[in-house]
Motif scaffolding. Structure first.
Motif, PDB file in Angstrom:
ATOM      1  N   ASP A 267      57.346 128.416  63.545  1.00  0.00           N
ATOM      2  CA  ASP A 267      57.128 128.122  62.129  1.00  0.00           C
ATOM      3  C   ASP A 267      55.621 128.071  61.829  1.00  0.00           C
ATOM      4  O   ASP A 267      54.907 127.214  62.344  1.00  0.00           O
ATOM      5  CB  ASP A 267      57.802 126.778  61.816  1.00  0.00           C
ATOM      6  CG  ASP A 267      57.646 126.392  60.349  1.00  0.00           C
ATOM      7  OD1 ASP A 267      56.941 127.110  59.605  1.00  0.00           O
ATOM      8  OD2 ASP A 267      58.220 125.355  59.972  1.00  0.00           O
ATOM      9  N   LYS A 268      55.162 128.985  60.981  1.00  0.00           N
ATOM     10  CA  LYS A 268      53.713 129.063  60.712  1.00  0.00           C
ATOM     11  C   LYS A 268      53.184 127.880  59.895  1.00  0.00           C
ATOM     12  O   LYS A 268      51.976 127.656  59.818  1.00  0.00           O
ATOM     13  CB  LYS A 268      53.362 130.379  59.989  1.00  0.00           C
ATOM     14  CG  LYS A 268      53.651 131.615  60.821  1.00  0.00           C
ATOM     15  CD  LYS A 268      52.688 131.724  61.982  1.00  0.00           C
ATOM     16  CE  LYS A 268      53.204 132.645  63.046  1.00  0.00           C
ATOM     17  NZ  LYS A 268      52.608 132.483  64.354  1.00  0.00           N
ATOM     18  N   ASP A 269      54.102 127.130  59.261  1.00  0.00           N
ATOM     19  CA  ASP A 269      53.650 125.949  58.505  1.00  0.00           C
ATOM     20  C   ASP A 269      53.584 124.718  59.399  1.00  0.00           C
ATOM     21  O   ASP A 269      53.174 123.648  58.957  1.00  0.00           O
ATOM     22  CB  ASP A 269      54.606 125.663  57.329  1.00  0.00           C
ATOM     23  CG  ASP A 269      54.587 126.807  56.336  1.00  0.00           C
ATOM     24  OD1 ASP A 269      53.503 127.415  56.169  1.00  0.00           O
ATOM     25  OD2 ASP A 269      55.655 127.114  55.759  1.00  0.00           O
ATOM     26  N   ASN A 331      53.424 138.771  73.084  1.00  0.00           N
ATOM     27  CA  ASN A 331      53.010 138.679  74.501  1.00  0.00           C
ATOM     28  C   ASN A 331      52.660 137.241  74.892  1.00  0.00           C
ATOM     29  O   ASN A 331      51.639 136.992  75.537  1.00  0.00           O
ATOM     30  CB  ASN A 331      51.799 139.578  74.779  1.00  0.00           C
ATOM     31  CG  ASN A 331      52.102 141.018  74.481  1.00  0.00           C
ATOM     32  OD1 ASN A 331      53.109 141.538  74.958  1.00  0.00           O
ATOM     33  ND2 ASN A 331      51.263 141.662  73.691  1.00  0.00           N
ATOM     34  N   LEU A 332      53.484 136.316  74.487  1.00  0.00           N
ATOM     35  CA  LEU A 332      53.207 134.907  74.805  1.00  0.00           C
ATOM     36  C   LEU A 332      53.959 134.501  76.075  1.00  0.00           C
ATOM     37  O   LEU A 332      55.029 133.910  76.023  1.00  0.00           O
ATOM     38  CB  LEU A 332      53.596 134.009  73.626  1.00  0.00           C
ATOM     39  CG  LEU A 332      52.844 134.287  72.320  1.00  0.00           C
ATOM     40  CD1 LEU A 332      53.447 133.494  71.162  1.00  0.00           C
ATOM     41  CD2 LEU A 332      51.373 133.933  72.480  1.00  0.00           C
ATOM     42  N   TYR A 333      53.376 134.843  77.204  1.00  0.00           N
ATOM     43  CA  TYR A 333      53.972 134.493  78.492  1.00  0.00           C
ATOM     44  C   TYR A 333      53.496 133.106  78.915  1.00  0.00           C
ATOM     45  O   TYR A 333      52.445 132.646  78.470  1.00  0.00           O
ATOM     46  CB  TYR A 333      53.534 135.499  79.563  1.00  0.00           C
ATOM     47  CG  TYR A 333      53.995 136.892  79.296  1.00  0.00           C
ATOM     48  CD1 TYR A 333      55.268 137.306  79.688  1.00  0.00           C
ATOM     49  CD2 TYR A 333      53.158 137.811  78.656  1.00  0.00           C
ATOM     50  CE1 TYR A 333      55.694 138.601  79.443  1.00  0.00           C
ATOM     51  CE2 TYR A 333      53.578 139.102  78.412  1.00  0.00           C
ATOM     52  CZ  TYR A 333      54.849 139.493  78.805  1.00  0.00           C
ATOM     53  OH  TYR A 333      55.264 140.763  78.567  1.00  0.00           O
ATOM     54  N   ILE A 357      41.477 117.821  87.488  1.00  0.00           N
ATOM     55  CA  ILE A 357      41.742 118.698  88.635  1.00  0.00           C
ATOM     56  C   ILE A 357      41.354 120.140  88.303  1.00  0.00           C
ATOM     57  O   ILE A 357      40.778 120.850  89.125  1.00  0.00           O
ATOM     58  CB  ILE A 357      43.211 118.543  89.060  1.00  0.00           C
ATOM     59  CG1 ILE A 357      43.291 117.195  89.780  1.00  0.00           C
ATOM     60  CG2 ILE A 357      43.693 119.678  89.951  1.00  0.00           C
ATOM     61  CD1 ILE A 357      44.623 116.634  89.934  1.00  0.00           C
ATOM     62  N   PHE A 358      41.615 120.545  87.091  1.00  0.00           N
ATOM     63  CA  PHE A 358      41.184 121.873  86.634  1.00  0.00           C
ATOM     64  C   PHE A 358      39.655 121.954  86.755  1.00  0.00           C
ATOM     65  O   PHE A 358      39.091 122.930  87.282  1.00  0.00           O
ATOM     66  CB  PHE A 358      41.649 122.057  85.186  1.00  0.00           C
ATOM     67  CG  PHE A 358      41.477 123.446  84.608  1.00  0.00           C
ATOM     68  CD1 PHE A 358      40.541 124.347  85.095  1.00  0.00           C
ATOM     69  CD2 PHE A 358      42.287 123.852  83.552  1.00  0.00           C
ATOM     70  CE1 PHE A 358      40.400 125.621  84.534  1.00  0.00           C
ATOM     71  CE2 PHE A 358      42.154 125.118  82.983  1.00  0.00           C
ATOM     72  CZ  PHE A 358      41.198 125.991  83.478  1.00  0.00           C
ATOM     73  N   ALA A 359      38.965 120.918  86.311  1.00  0.00           N
ATOM     74  CA  ALA A 359      37.494 120.910  86.357  1.00  0.00           C
ATOM     75  C   ALA A 359      36.995 121.021  87.801  1.00  0.00           C
ATOM     76  O   ALA A 359      36.022 121.732  88.085  1.00  0.00           O
ATOM     77  CB  ALA A 359      36.953 119.634  85.713  1.00  0.00           C
TER      78      ALA A 359
HETATM   79  N1  ACO Z   1      53.147 128.964  70.608  1.00  0.00           N
HETATM   80  C1  ACO Z   1      53.521 129.589  69.464  1.00  0.00           C
HETATM   81  N2  ACO Z   1      52.846 130.610  68.887  1.00  0.00           N
HETATM   82  C2  ACO Z   1      51.710 131.002  69.492  1.00  0.00           C
HETATM   83  C3  ACO Z   1      51.232 130.397  70.673  1.00  0.00           C
HETATM   84  C4  ACO Z   1      52.004 129.359  71.245  1.00  0.00           C
HETATM   85  N3  ACO Z   1      51.615 128.749  72.387  1.00  0.00           N
HETATM   86  N4  ACO Z   1      50.075 130.999  71.065  1.00  0.00           N
HETATM   87  C5  ACO Z   1      49.833 131.950  70.145  1.00  0.00           C
HETATM   88  N5  ACO Z   1      50.831 131.962  69.207  1.00  0.00           N
HETATM   89  C6  ACO Z   1      50.947 132.912  68.092  1.00  0.00           C
HETATM   90  C7  ACO Z   1      49.959 132.634  66.967  1.00  0.00           C
HETATM   91  O1  ACO Z   1      50.502 131.766  66.001  1.00  0.00           O
HETATM   92  C8  ACO Z   1      49.691 134.026  66.456  1.00  0.00           C
HETATM   93  O2  ACO Z   1      50.808 134.401  65.686  1.00  0.00           O
HETATM   94  P1  ACO Z   1      50.650 135.395  64.390  1.00  0.00           P
HETATM   95  O3  ACO Z   1      50.127 136.690  64.960  1.00  0.00           O
HETATM   96  O4  ACO Z   1      52.004 135.496  63.814  1.00  0.00           O
HETATM   97  O5  ACO Z   1      49.654 134.715  63.491  1.00  0.00           O
HETATM   98  C9  ACO Z   1      49.723 134.905  67.717  1.00  0.00           C
HETATM   99  O6  ACO Z   1      50.600 134.195  68.621  1.00  0.00           O
HETATM  100  C10 ACO Z   1      48.360 135.119  68.357  1.00  0.00           C
HETATM  101  O7  ACO Z   1      47.786 133.838  68.636  1.00  0.00           O
HETATM  102  P2  ACO Z   1      46.230 133.488  68.503  1.00  0.00           P
HETATM  103  O8  ACO Z   1      46.114 132.020  68.220  1.00  0.00           O
HETATM  104  O9  ACO Z   1      45.581 134.442  67.558  1.00  0.00           O
HETATM  105  O10 ACO Z   1      45.711 133.806  69.956  1.00  0.00           O
HETATM  106  P3  ACO Z   1      44.363 133.296  70.574  1.00  0.00           P
HETATM  107  O11 ACO Z   1      43.977 134.334  71.545  1.00  0.00           O
HETATM  108  O12 ACO Z   1      43.376 132.928  69.519  1.00  0.00           O
HETATM  109  O13 ACO Z   1      44.780 131.940  71.299  1.00  0.00           O
HETATM  110  C11 ACO Z   1      45.581 130.422  72.938  1.00  0.00           C
HETATM  111  C12 ACO Z   1      45.119 131.852  72.650  1.00  0.00           C
HETATM  112  C13 ACO Z   1      44.554 129.404  72.433  1.00  0.00           C
HETATM  113  C14 ACO Z   1      45.693 130.237  74.460  1.00  0.00           C
HETATM  114  C15 ACO Z   1      46.947 130.186  72.271  1.00  0.00           C
HETATM  115  O14 ACO Z   1      47.900 131.095  72.785  1.00  0.00           O
HETATM  116  C16 ACO Z   1      47.446 128.751  72.426  1.00  0.00           C
HETATM  117  O15 ACO Z   1      47.085 127.884  71.621  1.00  0.00           O
HETATM  118  N6  ACO Z   1      48.286 128.492  73.455  1.00  0.00           N
HETATM  119  C17 ACO Z   1      48.735 127.151  73.750  1.00  0.00           C
HETATM  120  C18 ACO Z   1      47.635 126.380  74.474  1.00  0.00           C
HETATM  121  C19 ACO Z   1      47.457 126.815  75.903  1.00  0.00           C
HETATM  122  O16 ACO Z   1      48.417 126.960  76.651  1.00  0.00           O
HETATM  123  N7  ACO Z   1      46.185 127.000  76.305  1.00  0.00           N
HETATM  124  C20 ACO Z   1      45.841 127.359  77.685  1.00  0.00           C
HETATM  125  C21 ACO Z   1      45.105 128.619  77.731  1.00  0.00           C
HETATM  126  S1  ACO Z   1      44.950 129.160  79.393  1.00  0.00           S
HETATM  127  C22 ACO Z   1      43.636 128.313  80.033  1.00  0.00           C
HETATM  128  O17 ACO Z   1      42.811 127.718  79.399  1.00  0.00           O
HETATM  129  C23 ACO Z   1      43.571 128.349  81.514  1.00  0.00           C
END
Ligand code: ACO
Length: 397
Positions: A267-269, A331-333, A357-359
């Motif tokens: 949900d985008k909202d 591509n949200l794996y 731990i990541f740090a």
């Molecule tokens: N859940 C739902 N929707 C998502 C998610 C998610 N976890 N991640 C991205 N999307 C959606 C966005 O809403 C967007 O949708 P739209 O195209 O319809 O507008 C699309 O996927 C692309 O997302 P962006 O935010 O543009 O991707 P960006 O590259 O800026 O962000 C990020 C990447 C920050 C990792 C994001 O996927 C996220 O917030 N994930 C959850 C947090 C997370 O797991 N972070 C760890 C990263 S890995 C690391 O640091 C080792």
């Protein structure tokens, strides 16, 4: 394709790239990523091969010096790191200024920055020997400080590192043993810990590494720069994600609520996102996540936790998200943090400690980039901006 805009500098032109999606700020020979194909190489070696055949300390050597160590170099490097694991005794006093319920990352940031107040003999950034000793100190002391942060939070005495233990065994020893009871370290868990550190060791110009480089470009000392990196890592969109995964599982609560939260994520909202899913660079599977998943299965089997309700919930979430059109299309794996959070919980590490731990794992990457920058063609980092404010006006008074 690379468009080199260096020639435009100073001529009134600059590129506008919010979030640095397509701007390279430096050249680097440390890590290569092809996000489309799910490739991650450190100094040319695939992460899968390093995870299978190398230790975290061998990977640190590779990142820092460009090559995996020979048997002799390995012994020397391990000896050096082991003999730098203790922290200055006065640093222990430093902890007592913090509230016991402080977030571990807040303490980590402060204590690592404070190392520059203790190790004056390695602060000359123009001296390669000083730079090297700082790197050794940082890699060696991070697990000691991380474990001290935990012990402080639960009111137990700090544990000294033991020289006969490996890097990861030592960390687990300092975390979980007490002066009253020293249990042997489970080798499967020690290997998993080592893999968690290794899989986080570097990831080219992510937000925290770029922060370390930007801070370092001013000539700030390495301890201060790594403290800046720790601060940047803290956020839930970066290193805080593995902590956020567990908080999300708590929020979902029960198995039957999973579909509801999947819908919320779409949900985008609704600001809710599935934590541990998606990545800025990987638009196919994150190769570290594949290795982390294998490690996760091993740890859960070793500890007999395959049926833990929260962990089962995580596996179900993974399954649904991998099949759901919304996540597949974007591509949200699951990323590396999705699985690392599950392993760390299974090992018994409290959620607030996950980013610490990541740090610890990321420290060799940060310091290798700092080294590369200081030893090369360093120029102060100074991004430009697109000004959107008032035009010039006069003060009428
Ligand atoms: N859940 C739902 N929707 C998502 C998610 C998610 N976890 N991640 C991205 N999307 C959606 C966005 O809403 C967007 O949708 P739209 O195209 O319809 O507008 C699309 O996927 C692309 O997302 P962006 O935010 O543009 O991707 P960006 O590259 O800026 O962000 C990020 C990447 C920050 C990792 C994001 O996927 C996220 O917030 N994930 C959850 C947090 C997370 O797991 N972070 C760890 C990263 S890995 C690391 O640091 C080792």
């Amino acid at each position: 394709d690379v468009i080199d805009v260096r020639g435009l500098t100073g001529e009134g032109y600059f590129t506008y790239d919010p979030g640095f999606v397509s701007t390279a700020a430096c050249e680097s020979a440390i890590t290569y990523i092809d996000g489309g194909k799910g490739v991650l190489l450190h100094r040319g070696y695939p992460i899968e091969q390093l995870a299978e055949k190398a230790t975290f300390l061998e990977t640190c050597h590779l990142l820092l010096f460009g090559e995996l160590p020979t048997a002799e170099e390995k012994e020397k490097f391990e000896h050096t790191i082991t003999h730098h694991t203790m922290v200055h005794d006065q640093l222990s006093d430093f902890f007592h200024g913090f509230r016991r319920d402080s977030h571990p990352m807040a303490i980590m940031c402060g204590v690592v920055g404070a190392l520059s107040a203790f190790y004056h003999d390695s602060l000359d950034i123009n001296d390669p020997r000083h730079r090297e000793v700082s790197a050794f100190r940082l890699i060696a002391k991070m697990p000691t400080i991380a474990a001290m942060v935990y012990k402080y939070s639960i009111g137990q005495p700090f544990m000294f590192p033991k020289n006969e233990l490996s890097y990861s065994e030592n960390f687990l020893h300092m975390m979980f043993n007490t002066p009253c009871e020293e249990k042997p370290i489970n080798p499967v868990i020690a290997r998993a810990m080592d893999k968690i550190f290794l899989l986080h060791a570097d990831h080219e110009q992510n937000a925290s590494t770029s922060t370390v480089r930007l801070a370092g470009s001013t000539g700030a000392n390495p301890f201060a720069c790594i403290a800046a990196g720790i601060a940047a890592l803290w956020g839930p969109a970066h290193g805080g994600a593995n902590e956020a995964v567990l908080k999300m599982l708590d929020e979902i609560g029960t198995y039957d609520k999973i579909p509801e939260f999947i819908e919320k994520a779409k949900d985008k909202d609704d600001p809710f996102r599935l934590m541990g899913f998606g990545h800025r660079v990987y638009k196919s599977y994150d190769p570290r996540a594949v290795e982390m998943k294998k490690c996760c299965d091993e740890v859960l089997a070793e500890l007999g936790l395959e049926n833990d309700p929260q962990l089962k919930m995580a596996m179900e979430l993974e399954k649904i998200a991998l099949e759901d059109e919304y996540f597949v299309k974007r591509n949200l794996y699951p990323n590396v943090d999705f699985y690392s959070g599950i392993i760390l919980k299974a090992i018994g590490i409290p959620t607030e400690m996950f980013t610490v731990i990541f740090a610890t794992g990321r420290t060799p990457g940060w310091i290798a980039h700092w080294h590369e920058m200081i030893g090369g063609n360093n120029r102060i980092g100074r991004p430009r901006q697109l000004y959107t404010g008032e035009k010039q006006r006069d003060l009428e008074k």
